[in-house]
Design an enzyme around this catalytic site. Structure first.
Site, PDB file in Angstrom:
ATOM      1  N   LEU A  30      77.165  45.858  36.692  1.00  0.00           N
ATOM      2  CA  LEU A  30      76.544  46.791  36.522  1.00  0.00           C
ATOM      3  C   LEU A  30      75.530  46.380  36.900  1.00  0.00           C
ATOM      4  O   LEU A  30      74.836  48.263  37.105  1.00  0.00           O
ATOM      5  CB  LEU A  30      77.119  46.808  34.997  1.00  0.00           C
ATOM      6  CG  LEU A  30      78.365  46.141  34.900  1.00  0.00           C
ATOM      7  CD1 LEU A  30      78.483  46.550  33.254  1.00  0.00           C
ATOM      8  CD2 LEU A  30      79.249  47.240  35.183  1.00  0.00           C
ATOM      9  N   HIS A  31      74.386  46.075  36.882  1.00  0.00           N
ATOM     10  CA  HIS A  31      73.024  46.496  36.997  1.00  0.00           C
ATOM     11  C   HIS A  31      72.196  46.528  38.292  1.00  0.00           C
ATOM     12  O   HIS A  31      71.223  47.626  38.435  1.00  0.00           O
ATOM     13  CB  HIS A  31      72.416  44.953  36.360  1.00  0.00           C
ATOM     14  CG  HIS A  31      71.737  44.040  38.162  1.00  0.00           C
ATOM     15  ND1 HIS A  31      70.938  42.533  37.965  1.00  0.00           N
ATOM     16  CD2 HIS A  31      73.052  43.603  39.234  1.00  0.00           C
ATOM     17  CE1 HIS A  31      71.299  41.941  39.052  1.00  0.00           C
ATOM     18  NE2 HIS A  31      72.293  42.850  39.729  1.00  0.00           N
ATOM     19  N   ASP A  32      73.216  46.716  39.219  1.00  0.00           N
ATOM     20  CA  ASP A  32      73.331  47.791  40.604  1.00  0.00           C
ATOM     21  C   ASP A  32      73.675  49.358  40.604  1.00  0.00           C
ATOM     22  O   ASP A  32      73.139  49.912  41.676  1.00  0.00           O
ATOM     23  CB  ASP A  32      74.396  47.145  41.838  1.00  0.00           C
ATOM     24  CG  ASP A  32      74.101  45.101  42.196  1.00  0.00           C
ATOM     25  OD1 ASP A  32      72.523  45.027  42.085  1.00  0.00           O
ATOM     26  OD2 ASP A  32      74.788  44.768  42.648  1.00  0.00           O
ATOM     27  N   GLY A  89      69.537  48.906  37.767  1.00  0.00           N
ATOM     28  CA  GLY A  89      68.413  48.227  36.917  1.00  0.00           C
ATOM     29  C   GLY A  89      68.967  47.189  36.083  1.00  0.00           C
ATOM     30  O   GLY A  89      70.273  47.051  35.721  1.00  0.00           O
ATOM     31  N   GLU A  90      67.479  46.617  35.370  1.00  0.00           N
ATOM     32  CA  GLU A  90      68.224  45.292  34.184  1.00  0.00           C
ATOM     33  C   GLU A  90      68.313  46.389  32.828  1.00  0.00           C
ATOM     34  O   GLU A  90      67.231  47.211  32.568  1.00  0.00           O
ATOM     35  CB  GLU A  90      67.370  44.664  33.845  1.00  0.00           C
ATOM     36  CG  GLU A  90      66.715  43.657  34.929  1.00  0.00           C
ATOM     37  CD  GLU A  90      68.296  43.108  36.013  1.00  0.00           C
ATOM     38  OE1 GLU A  90      69.839  42.686  35.159  1.00  0.00           O
ATOM     39  OE2 GLU A  90      68.389  42.933  36.959  1.00  0.00           O
TER      40      GLU A  90
END
Length: 117
Positions: A30-32, A89-90
């Protein structure tokens, strides 16, 4: 016998055969992606998941650790912005909860911290 991996694109509808899965594991997926793609990924899972299935994710969560680990996550966030599509992003716990809600899931129920620096 109870674990399998499936190749393909999670941005497209998932095979109906996955409807027997008890859990769907996403490690640093998901952070991608930007929010819209995350909602698409989660919605694709929701479309095939049977009642009671779980989604387990391994991701960095901003704002839940000590200063050293938070600095590491912020550095990873910069890396994600530089190397991935816009919006990657985070995220904070609240941001992840909002993504799951937009995909039709109830608020994630448990945060399990793995370790801190």
């Amino acid at each position: 016998d109870r674990v399998s991996t499936v190749g393909g694109s999670f941005l497209e509808p998932l095979p109906a055969a996955l409807s027997s899965c008890d859990a769907f594991y996403l490690k640093f997926i998901l952070h991608d992606w930007a929010d819209e793609e995350c909602v698409s990924i989660l919605s694709a899972i929701k479309a095939v998941a049977k009642e009671g299935s779980r989604i387990v994710t391994t991701d960095f969560i901003l704002g839940v650790d000590g200063a050293n680990m938070e600095m590491s996550k912020r550095m990873m966030d910069i890396n994600m912005m530089a190397a991935n599509p816009p919006g990657a992003g985070e995220r904070t716990w609240e941001e992840y909860a909002a993504l799951f809600a937009r995909a039709g899931f109830a608020k994630p129920s448990q945060l399990v911290k793995m370790r801190d620096l």
